[in-house]
Design an enzyme around this catalytic site. Structure first.
Site, PDB file in Angstrom:
ATOM      1  N   ASP A 185      55.404  56.810 -13.607  1.00  0.00           N
ATOM      2  CA  ASP A 185      56.364  57.572 -12.829  1.00  0.00           C
ATOM      3  C   ASP A 185      56.771  58.747 -13.720  1.00  0.00           C
ATOM      4  OD1 ASP A 185      58.419  58.047 -10.762  1.00  0.00           O
ATOM      5  OD2 ASP A 185      59.789  57.451 -12.370  1.00  0.00           O
ATOM      6  N   ASP A 202      59.883  61.132 -13.402  1.00  0.00           N
ATOM      7  CA  ASP A 202      61.307  61.310 -13.683  1.00  0.00           C
ATOM      8  C   ASP A 202      61.966  59.982 -14.044  1.00  0.00           C
ATOM      9  OD1 ASP A 202      61.095  64.065 -12.962  1.00  0.00           O
ATOM     10  OD2 ASP A 202      61.112  63.448 -10.860  1.00  0.00           O
ATOM     11  N   TYR A 241      65.601  66.712  -8.235  1.00  0.00           N
ATOM     12  CA  TYR A 241      64.967  67.844  -7.550  1.00  0.00           C
ATOM     13  C   TYR A 241      64.703  69.013  -8.491  1.00  0.00           C
ATOM     14  CZ  TYR A 241      66.690  64.987  -3.748  1.00  0.00           C
ATOM     15  OH  TYR A 241      66.968  63.938  -2.921  1.00  0.00           O
ATOM     16  N   ASN A 277      57.140  60.280  -6.538  1.00  0.00           N
ATOM     17  CA  ASN A 277      57.723  60.705  -5.271  1.00  0.00           C
ATOM     18  C   ASN A 277      58.461  62.015  -5.521  1.00  0.00           C
ATOM     19  OD1 ASN A 277      56.881  58.385  -3.943  1.00  0.00           O
ATOM     20  ND2 ASN A 277      58.858  57.354  -4.123  1.00  0.00           N
ATOM     21  N   HIS A 298      56.748  63.814   0.805  1.00  0.00           N
ATOM     22  CA  HIS A 298      57.435  63.405   2.028  1.00  0.00           C
ATOM     23  C   HIS A 298      58.825  62.841   1.771  1.00  0.00           C
ATOM     24  CE1 HIS A 298      53.033  62.875   2.703  1.00  0.00           C
ATOM     25  NE2 HIS A 298      53.342  63.759   3.624  1.00  0.00           N
ATOM     26  N   CYS A 346      54.997  57.815   5.578  1.00  0.00           N
ATOM     27  CA  CYS A 346      53.663  58.066   5.026  1.00  0.00           C
ATOM     28  C   CYS A 346      53.191  56.850   4.233  1.00  0.00           C
ATOM     29  CB  CYS A 346      53.696  59.297   4.129  1.00  0.00           C
ATOM     30  SG  CYS A 346      54.707  59.073   2.648  1.00  0.00           S
ATOM     31  N   CYS A 349      51.788  57.206   1.276  1.00  0.00           N
ATOM     32  CA  CYS A 349      51.709  57.545  -0.151  1.00  0.00           C
ATOM     33  C   CYS A 349      53.015  57.301  -0.882  1.00  0.00           C
ATOM     34  CB  CYS A 349      51.240  58.986  -0.341  1.00  0.00           C
ATOM     35  SG  CYS A 349      52.182  60.256   0.512  1.00  0.00           S
ATOM     36  N   ASP A 374      60.679  53.320 -13.649  1.00  0.00           N
ATOM     37  CA  ASP A 374      62.065  52.949 -13.924  1.00  0.00           C
ATOM     38  C   ASP A 374      62.818  52.356 -12.736  1.00  0.00           C
ATOM     39  OD1 ASP A 374      62.025  55.490 -12.639  1.00  0.00           O
ATOM     40  OD2 ASP A 374      64.004  55.968 -13.457  1.00  0.00           O
TER      41      ASP A 374
END
Length: 185
Positions: A17, A19, A28, A60, A96, A102, A104, A131
């Protein structure tokens, strides 16, 4: 790793991952100048590369779907992370929002499956390190192994349900390398 360890297993790739795992979580974030590596991230990637383990990122990035970031913003931040870490094998992210349904977006398996495909390895030969619970759930859904590195945003029930945990990224990678490929670490 910490609670339940597997016997020696093959690990062809480690998928991270972004972040909160490799870099400080700046919600963001579209600004490459705000990227800060987490302690041990560079060393962890160097160790994996030295052992010939492929690496990638599965992330994501709903800020795109929310209109808070552009695809180009995410790519610039990813490029900065990639440069600071010395290069990862692949970057796969979901643009998304959660309600899009979705395949993914983590905890669904799409990002893990796609990253494994791009790296030329089977999802079952991958480990996903993240995390939050969605990271280890995506790993499980794809047939990969998951390792949770709890942070301030990790829920207690996510820690309890995790198949493996580690206190930090470098510890997670060192433990993983000790379990794999003959336990060279």
């Amino acid at each position: 790793m910490s609670r339940r360890t597997a016997d020696r297993v093959r690990v062809a790739a480690v998928l991270f991952d972004r972040d909160g795992t490799l870099v400080e979580d700046v919600p963001y974030n579209g600004d490459p100048e705000r990227v800060r590596l987490l302690p041990g991230a560079k060393r962890a990637l160097d160790l994996l590369r030295a052992e010939g383990v492929a690496t990638g990122v599965v992330s994501n990035q709903s800020g795109i779907g929310r209109g808070l970031l552009t695809d180009a913003d995410v790519r610039r931040v990813n490029d900065r992370v990639d440069a600071l870490l010395g290069g990862l094998g692949t970057w796969v992210y979901c643009p998304h929002v959660p309600d899009d349904g979705c395949g993914c977006r983590k905890p669904r398996p799409g990002l893990v499956i796609e990253a494994a495909r791009r790296l030329g390895v089977a999802p079952g030969d991958c480990v996903v390190i993240g995390d939050i619970g969605a990271d280890v759930l995506a790993a499980r859904a794809a047939g990969a192994r998951g390792v949770l590195i709890p942070t301030a945003v990790t829920l207690p029930e996510e820690v309890e349900a995790a198949p493996a945990t580690a206190p930090d990224l470098l510890t997670a990678v060192n433990r993983l390398l000790a379990q794999t490929q003959g336990g060279r670490r």
